[in-house]
Scaffold this motif. Structure first.
Motif, PDB file in Angstrom:
ATOM      1  N   ALA A  44       0.843  -1.230  -0.122  1.00  0.00           N
ATOM      2  CA  ALA A  44      -0.088  -0.071   0.039  1.00  0.00           C
ATOM      3  C   ALA A  44       0.802   1.171   0.060  1.00  0.00           C
ATOM      4  O   ALA A  44       1.773   1.260   0.663  1.00  0.00           O
ATOM      5  N   ALA A  45       0.416   2.165  -0.710  1.00  0.00           N
ATOM      6  CA  ALA A  45       1.092   3.655  -1.101  1.00  0.00           C
ATOM      7  C   ALA A  45       0.062   4.544  -0.514  1.00  0.00           C
ATOM      8  O   ALA A  45      -1.027   4.668  -1.329  1.00  0.00           O
ATOM      9  N   THR A  46       0.296   5.535   0.110  1.00  0.00           N
ATOM     10  CA  THR A  46      -0.682   6.526   0.426  1.00  0.00           C
ATOM     11  C   THR A  46       0.296   7.869   0.468  1.00  0.00           C
ATOM     12  O   THR A  46       0.922   8.055   1.217  1.00  0.00           O
ATOM     13  N   LEU A  47      -0.423   8.962   0.007  1.00  0.00           N
ATOM     14  CA  LEU A  47      -0.121  10.341  -0.184  1.00  0.00           C
ATOM     15  C   LEU A  47      -1.201  11.237   0.480  1.00  0.00           C
ATOM     16  O   LEU A  47      -2.433  11.232   0.001  1.00  0.00           O
ATOM     17  N   LEU A  48      -1.128  11.936   1.419  1.00  0.00           N
ATOM     18  CA  LEU A  48      -2.088  12.963   1.999  1.00  0.00           C
ATOM     19  C   LEU A  48      -2.030  14.263   1.367  1.00  0.00           C
ATOM     20  O   LEU A  48      -1.071  14.692   1.510  1.00  0.00           O
ATOM     21  N   ASP A  49      -3.163  14.632   0.920  1.00  0.00           N
ATOM     22  CA  ASP A  49      -2.826  15.797   0.140  1.00  0.00           C
ATOM     23  C   ASP A  49      -3.802  16.966   0.819  1.00  0.00           C
ATOM     24  O   ASP A  49      -3.693  18.280   0.250  1.00  0.00           O
ATOM     25  N   GLY A  50      -4.713  16.686   1.785  1.00  0.00           N
ATOM     26  CA  GLY A  50      -5.559  17.663   2.455  1.00  0.00           C
ATOM     27  C   GLY A  50      -6.361  16.991   3.377  1.00  0.00           C
ATOM     28  O   GLY A  50      -6.840  16.073   3.185  1.00  0.00           O
ATOM     29  N   ILE A  51      -7.079  18.156   4.207  1.00  0.00           N
ATOM     30  CA  ILE A  51      -8.101  17.468   5.513  1.00  0.00           C
ATOM     31  C   ILE A  51      -9.142  18.277   5.144  1.00  0.00           C
ATOM     32  O   ILE A  51      -8.815  19.697   4.886  1.00  0.00           O
ATOM     33  N   LYS A  52     -10.224  17.785   4.787  1.00  0.00           N
ATOM     34  CA  LYS A  52     -11.482  18.573   4.468  1.00  0.00           C
ATOM     35  C   LYS A  52     -12.469  18.617   5.834  1.00  0.00           C
ATOM     36  O   LYS A  52     -12.908  17.531   6.039  1.00  0.00           O
ATOM     37  N   LEU A  53     -12.738  19.871   6.029  1.00  0.00           N
ATOM     38  CA  LEU A  53     -13.534  20.111   7.367  1.00  0.00           C
ATOM     39  C   LEU A  53     -14.921  20.406   6.855  1.00  0.00           C
ATOM     40  O   LEU A  53     -15.056  21.590   6.031  1.00  0.00           O
ATOM     41  N   SER A  54     -15.973  19.824   7.236  1.00  0.00           N
ATOM     42  CA  SER A  54     -17.489  20.024   6.805  1.00  0.00           C
ATOM     43  C   SER A  54     -18.034  20.623   7.903  1.00  0.00           C
ATOM     44  O   SER A  54     -17.667  20.753   8.905  1.00  0.00           O
ATOM     45  N   LEU A  55     -19.388  20.866   7.661  1.00  0.00           N
ATOM     46  CA  LEU A  55     -20.306  21.387   8.718  1.00  0.00           C
ATOM     47  C   LEU A  55     -20.500  20.362   9.605  1.00  0.00           C
ATOM     48  O   LEU A  55     -20.717  20.693  10.677  1.00  0.00           O
ATOM     49  N   THR A  56     -20.412  19.023   9.415  1.00  0.00           N
ATOM     50  CA  THR A  56     -20.697  18.060  10.232  1.00  0.00           C
ATOM     51  C   THR A  56     -19.420  17.030  10.446  1.00  0.00           C
ATOM     52  O   THR A  56     -19.040  16.736   9.190  1.00  0.00           O
ATOM     53  N   PRO A  57     -19.034  16.654  11.565  1.00  0.00           N
ATOM     54  CA  PRO A  57     -17.871  15.481  11.526  1.00  0.00           C
ATOM     55  C   PRO A  57     -18.244  14.524  10.270  1.00  0.00           C
ATOM     56  O   PRO A  57     -17.330  13.904   9.841  1.00  0.00           O
ATOM     57  N   PHE A  58     -19.392  14.077  10.350  1.00  0.00           N
ATOM     58  CA  PHE A  58     -19.902  13.087   9.326  1.00  0.00           C
ATOM     59  C   PHE A  58     -19.459  13.187   8.058  1.00  0.00           C
ATOM     60  O   PHE A  58     -18.995  12.157   7.256  1.00  0.00           O
ATOM     61  N   ASN A  59     -19.292  14.498   7.466  1.00  0.00           N
ATOM     62  CA  ASN A  59     -18.793  14.749   6.324  1.00  0.00           C
ATOM     63  C   ASN A  59     -17.536  15.125   5.998  1.00  0.00           C
ATOM     64  O   ASN A  59     -17.006  15.588   5.088  1.00  0.00           O
ATOM     65  N   ASN A  60     -16.569  15.085   7.250  1.00  0.00           N
ATOM     66  CA  ASN A  60     -15.220  15.274   7.034  1.00  0.00           C
ATOM     67  C   ASN A  60     -14.631  14.448   6.106  1.00  0.00           C
ATOM     68  O   ASN A  60     -15.232  13.090   6.123  1.00  0.00           O
ATOM     69  N   SER A  61     -13.460  14.803   5.597  1.00  0.00           N
ATOM     70  CA  SER A  61     -12.789  13.800   4.710  1.00  0.00           C
ATOM     71  C   SER A  61     -11.467  14.207   4.306  1.00  0.00           C
ATOM     72  O   SER A  61     -10.974  14.970   4.967  1.00  0.00           O
ATOM     73  N   CYS A  62     -10.772  13.432   3.359  1.00  0.00           N
ATOM     74  CA  CYS A  62      -9.366  13.962   2.972  1.00  0.00           C
ATOM     75  C   CYS A  62      -9.428  13.824   1.593  1.00  0.00           C
ATOM     76  O   CYS A  62      -9.776  13.149   0.858  1.00  0.00           O
ATOM     77  N   ASN A  63      -8.277  14.770   1.166  1.00  0.00           N
ATOM     78  CA  ASN A  63      -8.061  14.541  -0.267  1.00  0.00           C
ATOM     79  C   ASN A  63      -6.749  13.548  -0.233  1.00  0.00           C
ATOM     80  O   ASN A  63      -5.582  13.804   0.648  1.00  0.00           O
ATOM     81  N   TYR A  64      -6.656  12.729  -1.248  1.00  0.00           N
ATOM     82  CA  TYR A  64      -5.538  11.683  -1.050  1.00  0.00           C
ATOM     83  C   TYR A  64      -5.152  10.914  -2.240  1.00  0.00           C
ATOM     84  O   TYR A  64      -5.983  10.969  -3.293  1.00  0.00           O
ATOM     85  N   ARG A  65      -4.038  10.285  -2.483  1.00  0.00           N
ATOM     86  CA  ARG A  65      -3.680   9.496  -3.682  1.00  0.00           C
ATOM     87  C   ARG A  65      -3.413   8.155  -2.809  1.00  0.00           C
ATOM     88  O   ARG A  65      -2.256   8.146  -2.340  1.00  0.00           O
TER      89      ARG A  65
END
Length: 266
Positions: free
Chosen positions: A108-129
């Motif tokens: 497995a190879a992972t690159l974290l490109d960003g942390i996405k903060l939404s109005l609710t923690p349920f919709n928080n996410s990340c940009n990644y490759r």
């Protein structure tokens, strides 16, 4: 992307969750692997009855083609080369003459490109490759191929560092270091880009939108200023060392920032 320029899509490597984010082409998979400073390699235990848990090791590696007709990462499949100490568990297991064709591994190879903060923690996410590779790992015994792989892995970390070091390696160094060649059976990549995706009911709630900040925190790997060792006698930092910082930092930052601007697919 033409089928001939992609890894075969099988049950093992089919991306089922958010299929629109899936990539199977050689260029994308190889680029993610080569851009990852650390790869995580998992393999099965030798004695599953007494040791049922799989093992995952952080390793350094690079994609390459020693005998293939194509040296281009987008034109054909490549092998994954990993290096480690000859006495390590995975090297001893893969080098066992009783193991025909090598040992099955998942990388497995992972690159974290960003942390996405939404109005609710349920919709928080990340940009990644990310990329997941399945294949069979064998210890490289051919001297020319081992030299190729060690140079490939060394220059994969800092381009130019092999030729600007004390080479070739000594016999004792080569004996203590082994190289694994992973012949890939399947591979896939998954990429997420864009900004936060919130539910309509939250977006229409003025009380919520007035107090909750939403957006993206871009994340990228940064190479710091070179720090000479205690035994270093070279006064000026070599150009190949500086180029690593000067090229990688702007490229990583640009990708992370550009990834935010991609339209999010609902």
């Amino acid at each position: 992307m033409a089928e001939s320029y992609s890894y075969p899509v099988q049950a093992r490597n089919t991306v089922r969750r958010h299929r629109e984010r899936a990539k199977y082409d050689f260029e994308t998979v190889h680029a993610i692997v080569n851009a990852s400073s650390i790869l995580h390699v998992s393999f099965l235990p030798t004695d599953p009855e007494n040791d049922p848990y799989p093992t995952i090791l952080p390793m350094i590696g690079n994609m390459g083609s020693f005998q293939g007709s194509s040296s281009s990462s987008e034109e054909g499949p490549q092998d994954l080369y990993l290096h480690g100490h000859s006495a390590s568990r995975i090297m001893r297991l893969a080098g066992d003459r009783g193991v025909e064709g090598g040992i099955p591994v998942c990388v497995a190879a992972t690159l974290l490109d960003g942390i996405k903060l939404s109005l609710t923690p349920f919709n928080n996410s990340c940009n990644y490759r990310s990329a997941v590779l399945h294949g069979d790992a064998e210890v490289v015994t051919n001297e020319a191929e081992k030299d190729f792989a060690l140079r490939l892995i060394t220059d994969g970390l800092v381009p130019g560092s092999w030729d600007n070091s004390r080479v070739p390696p000594t016999r004792s160094e080569l004996l203590s270091t082994s190289v694994l060649r992973v012949r890939l059976a399947t591979a896939s990549a998954k990429i997420n880009q864009g900004g936060p995706a919130d539910d309509r009911k939250d977006l229409q709630n003025d009380e919520v939108t007035a107090k909750v900040w939403t957006g993206v925190l871009p994340v990228w790997e940064t190479v710091g200023n070179p720090i000479p060792s205690a035994t270093n006698k070279v006064a000026k930092v070599p150009e190949y060392v500086l180029r690593k910082q000067q090229s990688q930092n702007p490229e990583n930052e640009k990708y992370a920032r550009d990834a935010v601007g991609v339209t999010k697919e609902k």
